[in-house]
Design an enzyme around this catalytic site. Structure first.
Site, short mmCIF file in Angstrom:
data_model
loop_
_atom_site.label_atom_id
_atom_site.label_comp_id
_atom_site.label_asym_id
_atom_site.label_seq_id
_atom_site.Cartn_x
_atom_site.Cartn_y
_atom_site.Cartn_z
N GLU A 1 0.89 -1.46 -0.02
CA GLU A 1 -0.05 0.08 -0.10
C GLU A 1 0.83 1.25 0.02
O GLU A 1 0.73 2.22 -0.83
CB GLU A 1 -0.89 0.09 1.20
CG GLU A 1 -2.07 -0.81 0.92
CD GLU A 1 -2.08 -2.31 1.46
OE1 GLU A 1 -0.95 -2.82 1.97
OE2 GLU A 1 -2.79 -3.18 1.18
N HIS B 1 -10.20 -4.78 10.90
CA HIS B 1 -10.98 -4.59 9.60
C HIS B 1 -12.31 -3.65 9.37
O HIS B 1 -13.16 -3.96 8.98
CB HIS B 1 -11.34 -5.83 8.89
CG HIS B 1 -10.19 -6.46 8.35
ND1 HIS B 1 -9.14 -7.05 9.17
CD2 HIS B 1 -9.87 -6.84 7.07
CE1 HIS B 1 -7.88 -7.48 8.34
NE2 HIS B 1 -8.44 -7.35 7.09
#
Lengths: 328, 343
Positions: free
Chosen positions: A61, A130
């Site tokens: 990322e 998450h």
């Protein structure tokens, strides 16, 4: 002419139309090309645009966000997809220290027209790492714009505006909203960044929300209507810059405000709205501004924890009755 | 025996590897940087420059070789020890010094200071203050060149400290996978702030990090503009041929501390003096004179011109105005009517 399409399709239409319109627009991220997108948002785009413009990245990322920033500085308009904003945390250096600062550091010479997009917020029993909501994190940073959507029409119009915008935009979606259906025109349109929308008119209380908490707010408003309480519901759509005027106008009419916000309470979107309203609608308030946030905890796995953690219509109704000073 | 000698003589006579102009340009570029940095240190001690100040003294040969080996169209992204690279790129001493003074006449109007010069006109993406952040950014700049179909490359520079950041590995991996036109340069000056290279990794030869991605990777002597130029020219040819990235670890040395607040107690005087003995400016001057490339008069003219240029830059910076405080709101957004929260 309108048709009913899913939010997922609306986002894809927006990206594809902009890529047809402007050669410099491209999409990159994990699984966006050959896999057709982790949530199928980019389904078919590799076939149409080829691997030069729909780029599968490794799981890196920080690296691919930075490559996006560099490409934007050098004249392209990247759309960088994060599988979730939780993973974008690895890329915050590039979003916060670089994309948001490029224009300032170069005194306006280098701009950074980039869209960082992906789902934000909880999506079921996904546990602590998450399930976080990033709107207030990103909205804290001058230099960035932050959009958070729930409606297919808005999603398409705002995505197109975000891609055309010359400033870096963080675009927040939700895993559980991609299948939501709505009316979307066939002809081209844009939705402006920075404008909230009154989704339901009412007179007794204002509910302000965004992204999938809009579903909670709308559901609460329906329940309240059965009890004769008329709630006005505002979808912020853009978090930064915040359209506080639309909220102020509504509060002048209803005199009461409940913010329904999936962010944590501390320094969250709800806190900013409460500040704006006490400052600009103080004389119109008949009760303190109240908010329904996610709990001030991490979100654990079991269903009972999810139920306890998230805002829901019952919690919103309770808050509304508090500001109306009526018994539960 | 005699044949070999004759051959050598004829090679030397026919075409010298570098022209007189190149040597004089190198000398001028390096001397400009040295004198600029000395002036900036003096101004810092007088509190005319504030904040951080990381000077390039000792590393000038890299900037010199860089400017002669590459094209003006090539992009450069680098770290915060960057005055030298900016000057070698052709940004004026006036604009650079004014930026250090925080003046509106600075290269980025007083918005960046020592770490953040940039100039579109000079294809200078600029200095980044986050160690290693420019590595993926420079890689993305290169992606855009490939995307647009140019044969430009992006020089992406960083120090030995940044070589230990994860961003390097992510960027190296994607750059090789996509064969991006990026020239990675690690300016290894042996110390990441006060921490020596051998204390930061089991792998002291930083260029070997590229080999893990099958990237062509070499170590280069950074105290000589000739060796820097040769290495860069070779790497640039490889990249422009579409063969993908190249990694050069250029071994150099900074004579001063990490920043002005660092006395450099973590290294020995002998080590510093060993490098000063090989000072690139001194050696280039000696070579120019001893090999008859140019006259002492020509060298002296450059010295005089640089001295005057830097003195004028300091006066220019001193006499310039600070930006207005109200310009705080400019250049945060491209959108002209962005509604800032003002209360």
């Amino acid at each position: 002419m309108s048709r009913i399409i899913t939010l997922r399709d609306a986002l894809r239409e927006a990206m594809s139309e902009e890529m047809r319109r402007d050669e410099t627009v491209f999409l990159m991220g994990e699984e966006v090309a050959e896999y057709n997108g982790a949530y199928k948002v980019s389904k078919g785009m590799l076939d149409e645009f080829g691997p030069k413009r729909v780029i599968d990245t490794p799981i890196a990322e920080l690296g691919f966000a930075g490559i996006g920033v560099g490409a934007a500085i050098n004249g392209l308009r990247p759309i960088v997809e994060f599988m979730t904003w939780n993973f974008a945390v690895l890329a915050f250096d590039q979003i916060v220290n670089n994309a948001a600062k490029t224009l300032a550091q170069s005194a306006g010479e280098y701009k950074c027209p980039i869209v960082f997009r992906g789902p934000s917020g909880s999506a079921g029993q996904l546990a602590q790492q998450h399930s976080q909501t990033f709107e207030s994190w990103m909205a804290n940073v001058p230099g960035l714009k932050v959009i958070s959507i729930i409606d297919p029409y808005d999603s398409k119009g705002l995505m197109k505006s975000a891609i055309r915008d010359d400033d870096p935009v963080c675009f927040m979606e939700s895993e559980i909203s991609y299948g939501i259906k709505g009316e979307v025109p066939e002809e081209e349109y844009l939705v402006p960044i920075g404008k909230a929308k009154v989704k339901r008119e009412g007179t007794d209380v204002t509910l302000v929300s965004y992204n999938k908490m809009m579903l909670v707010a709308m559901s609460a408003a329906e329940e309240l209507a059965k009890e004769g309480i008329s709630a006005e519901v505002i979808d912020l759509r853009t978090i930064r810059p915040l359209d506080h005027e639309t909220i102020v106008e509504s509060v002048k009419k209803t005199n009461r405000l409940v913010v329904v916000d999936e962010c944590w309470p501390f320094a969250g979107v709800s806190a900013e709205i409460a500040y704006e309203i006490q400052k600009y609608a103080f004389d119109y308030l008949d009760a303190p501004v109240t908010r329904v946030n996610s709990a001030d905890t991490s979100l654990h796995y079991a269903p009972t924890f999810v139920e306890e953690f998230l805002p829901n219509p019952t919690k919103v109704i309770k808050a509304v009755k508090e500001v109306l000073y009526v018994g539960a | 025996m005699s044949t070999v000698t004759a051959k050598k003589r004829s090679t030397k006579k026919s075409t010298p590897e570098f022209s007189k102009d190149t040597y004089l340009n190198w000398y001028e570029v390096m001397l400009r940087i040295r004198k600029f940095e000395e002036a900036s240190l003096k101004a810092y001690s007088q509190q005319k420059i504030r904040g951080f100040l990381h000077v390039y003294i000792g590393q000038e040969a890299i900037a010199a070789g860089l400017v002669s080996a590459l094209r003006k169209e090539d992009k450069i992204a680098t770290a915060y020890r960057q005055h030298g690279i900016a000057l070698s790129r052709g940004i004026s001493s006036d604009k650079c010094m004014a930026e250090l003074f925080g003046k509106v006449t600075g290269v980025v109007k007083g918005k960046g200071g020592s770490m953040h010069f940039s100039s579109k006109e000079h294809n200078y993406i600029g200095g980044n203050g986050i160690v290693g952040a420019q590595i993926p950014i420079g890689t993305g700049v290169a992606l855009a060149e490939q995307y647009k179909g140019t044969d430009n490359l992006c020089v992406t520079m960083f120090g030995d400290g940044a070589a230990r950041q994860g961003a390097l590995h992510e960027a190296f991996n994607m750059a090789m996978t996509w064969k991006l036109p990026v020239l990675y340069i690690c300016e290894n000056n042996k110390y990441a702030m006060g921490t020596s290279v051998e204390r930061t990794s089991n792998v002291e030869d930083i260029h070997k990090l590229g080999l893990g991605y099958d990237m062509p990777s070499e170590a280069v002597d950074g105290m000589s503009p000739e060796s820097v130029h040769r290495a860069l020219a070779k790497a640039a040819e490889h990249i422009r041929a579409g063969k993908g990235p190249y990694f050069l670890e250029i071994k150099t040395y900074r004579y001063r501390g990490h920043s002005v607040s660092d006395p450099g107690t973590y290294r020995t005087k002998d080590e510093l003096n060993d490098y000063k003995d090989r000072d690139p400016i001194k050696e280039t001057e000696e070579k120019i004179i001893s090999e008859g490339i140019a006259t002492q008069k020509e060298i002296d003219n450059i010295k005089e011109a640089i001295k005057a240029e830097i003195a004028a830059a300091v006066i220019f910076a001193e006499n310039s105005d600070y930006p207005l405080g109200s310009e705080l709101y400019d250049h945060n957004y491209v959108q002209k009517d962005y509604p800032f929260i003002m209360d």
